[in-house]
Design a protein around this motif. Sequence first.
Motif, mmCIF file in Angstrom:
data_model
loop_
_atom_site.group_PDB
_atom_site.id
_atom_site.type_symbol
_atom_site.label_atom_id
_atom_site.label_comp_id
_atom_site.label_asym_id
_atom_site.label_seq_id
_atom_site.Cartn_x
_atom_site.Cartn_y
_atom_site.Cartn_z
ATOM 1 N N VAL A 1 -15.936 71.211 29.121
ATOM 2 C CA VAL A 1 -16.380 70.411 27.976
ATOM 3 C C VAL A 1 -15.880 68.987 28.177
ATOM 4 O O VAL A 1 -14.665 68.733 28.197
ATOM 5 C CB VAL A 1 -15.841 70.982 26.647
ATOM 6 N N ALA A 2 -16.810 68.057 28.368
ATOM 7 C CA ALA A 2 -16.454 66.669 28.657
ATOM 8 C C ALA A 2 -16.302 65.862 27.379
ATOM 9 O O ALA A 2 -17.091 65.998 26.446
ATOM 10 C CB ALA A 2 -17.520 66.039 29.541
ATOM 11 N N PHE A 3 -15.272 65.012 27.362
ATOM 12 C CA PHE A 3 -15.027 64.131 26.220
ATOM 13 C C PHE A 3 -14.990 62.684 26.694
ATOM 14 O O PHE A 3 -14.614 62.399 27.829
ATOM 15 C CB PHE A 3 -13.710 64.486 25.533
ATOM 16 N N ALA A 4 -15.367 61.772 25.802
ATOM 17 C CA ALA A 4 -15.469 60.357 26.157
ATOM 18 C C ALA A 4 -14.125 59.659 26.218
ATOM 19 O O ALA A 4 -14.021 58.551 26.722
ATOM 20 C CB ALA A 4 -16.371 59.628 25.158
ATOM 21 N N GLY A 5 -13.073 60.284 25.708
ATOM 22 C CA GLY A 5 -11.757 59.646 25.725
ATOM 23 C C GLY A 5 -10.666 60.650 25.416
ATOM 24 O O GLY A 5 -10.921 61.788 25.012
ATOM 25 N N ALA B 1 -10.431 64.449 23.153
ATOM 26 C CA ALA B 1 -9.969 65.606 23.928
ATOM 27 C C ALA B 1 -8.729 66.214 23.279
ATOM 28 O O ALA B 1 -8.617 67.443 23.131
ATOM 29 C CB ALA B 1 -9.672 65.193 25.363
ATOM 30 N N ASN B 2 -7.781 65.365 22.873
ATOM 31 C CA ASN B 2 -6.580 65.851 22.190
ATOM 32 C C ASN B 2 -6.940 66.615 20.924
ATOM 33 O O ASN B 2 -6.415 67.705 20.666
ATOM 34 C CB ASN B 2 -5.665 64.671 21.836
ATOM 35 N N ALA B 3 -7.848 66.044 20.141
ATOM 36 C CA ALA B 3 -8.244 66.678 18.876
ATOM 37 C C ALA B 3 -8.887 68.040 19.118
ATOM 38 O O ALA B 3 -8.631 68.998 18.385
ATOM 39 C CB ALA B 3 -9.193 65.758 18.117
ATOM 40 N N ALA B 4 -9.725 68.119 20.148
ATOM 41 C CA ALA B 4 -10.417 69.377 20.447
ATOM 42 C C ALA B 4 -9.446 70.465 20.893
ATOM 43 O O ALA B 4 -9.586 71.630 20.518
ATOM 44 C CB ALA B 4 -11.474 69.139 21.519
ATOM 45 N N ILE B 5 -8.469 70.092 21.685
ATOM 46 C CA ILE B 5 -7.476 71.069 22.162
ATOM 47 C C ILE B 5 -6.608 71.537 21.003
ATOM 48 O O ILE B 5 -6.414 72.741 20.796
ATOM 49 C CB ILE B 5 -6.616 70.454 23.281
ATOM 50 N N LEU B 6 -6.099 70.594 20.225
ATOM 51 C CA LEU B 6 -5.236 70.947 19.098
ATOM 52 C C LEU B 6 -5.996 71.725 18.038
ATOM 53 O O LEU B 6 -5.425 72.579 17.357
ATOM 54 C CB LEU B 6 -4.618 69.682 18.492
ATOM 55 N N GLY C 1 -8.390 73.846 18.615
ATOM 56 C CA GLY C 1 -8.861 75.127 19.119
ATOM 57 C C GLY C 1 -10.325 75.172 19.481
ATOM 58 O O GLY C 1 -10.901 76.239 19.681
ATOM 59 N N GLN C 2 -10.958 73.988 19.614
ATOM 60 C CA GLN C 2 -12.369 73.960 20.007
ATOM 61 C C GLN C 2 -12.542 74.308 21.480
ATOM 62 O O GLN C 2 -13.623 74.709 21.910
ATOM 63 C CB GLN C 2 -12.957 72.571 19.730
ATOM 64 N N VAL C 3 -11.484 74.118 22.276
ATOM 65 C CA VAL C 3 -11.450 74.545 23.672
ATOM 66 C C VAL C 3 -10.162 75.339 23.883
ATOM 67 O O VAL C 3 -9.185 75.164 23.153
ATOM 68 C CB VAL C 3 -11.516 73.354 24.650
ATOM 69 N N GLY C 4 -10.178 76.202 24.884
ATOM 70 C CA GLY C 4 -9.016 77.043 25.111
ATOM 71 C C GLY C 4 -7.918 76.374 25.899
ATOM 72 O O GLY C 4 -6.747 76.772 25.823
ATOM 73 N N ALA C 5 -8.284 75.365 26.683
ATOM 74 C CA ALA C 5 -7.316 74.662 27.523
ATOM 75 C C ALA C 5 -7.819 73.250 27.781
ATOM 76 O O ALA C 5 -8.970 72.920 27.456
ATOM 77 C CB ALA C 5 -7.106 75.399 28.843
ATOM 78 N N GLY C 6 -6.973 72.422 28.361
ATOM 79 C CA GLY C 6 -7.367 71.053 28.674
ATOM 80 C C GLY C 6 -6.771 70.600 29.988
ATOM 81 O O GLY C 6 -5.729 71.109 30.415
#
Length: 323
Positions: free
Chosen positions: A186-190, A194-199, A201-206
Amino acid sequence: MTLTRRQLLGSAVAAAAVLGPWPAAARQLFESIFMFIPAGPGGGWDGTGRAIEQAARAAGLVGSFQFENVGGAGGMVGLPRFVNQRRGQANALMVGGSVMVGAGITNKSPINITNVLPVARLTEEAGVVVVPASSDVKTWKDLEAKLKANPGAVAVGGGSAGGTDHIALGLILKALGRNPREASYVAFAGGGPANAAILGGQVGAGISGYSEFAEQIKAGRMRALATTGEKRIEGTDIPTLKELGLDVVATNWRGVFAPPGITDAQLKALIDLMTAVHATPQWQEILKQRAWADAFLTGEAFAAALKRDIAATESVLKDLGLA
């Protein structure tokens, strides 16, 4: 008691003899710099640009900075804007790096990193693989087992498609005996999103540069499992993938570029500025604080290194089915 002008001058000379010469003020090289960040706020490129401002202004090298952030597609959204709108502007700089190399190849962009002028490569940073602190994944071996069993079931967030983070995941899967095309990336623009998605739980890892996750790791909100560097990141106890049994190394360099259409003299002035910034104690302290490895190169040496990196990245992306 009233002192005469001669007595005042004599006192000043005597003080100077005791204290030594006054420190010379830094020579201002640019009245202003326009800094273009082809990514959203909060990420590695944005952090690099702000760090340059911090060091340059503290040392008196630049009077003021103006920033513009235009994120998307590993810099491929913002890059054409910089090339077209800042062409010939002698005080403009753009932050970029290895992510932009991969993104240009992956997106088959008509305007890519070869359309701007290399000024200075500044840093190199290892990536780190993280999970949210609430995750049931406690160690690298836990994540490795999940990736081996079903890569598509493990959503991994990072920078733009085809960038260093994406390449790192592909290399990890290949080392685990899986097809990199099976990745659920899952690609993020910044770094902020990415931090928000990981914290959240939208993604399992980063996967991203250590500096982008450092605050969350130190606060205990993220768990660092492994680093993608050749050696451990200074000041941390995060094991390398090689230590954990995977022959994978993927690092991310960052630097600054000038727009096309400026003269050789104008390019040299920008190189001189970045050379002066690199020499400041403020910049050296920033490198230490953010665990950035010093990878300083300028001008033709940087251009040659960039050419080699483009060729190597293209080869890896083809091997991984990303180009």
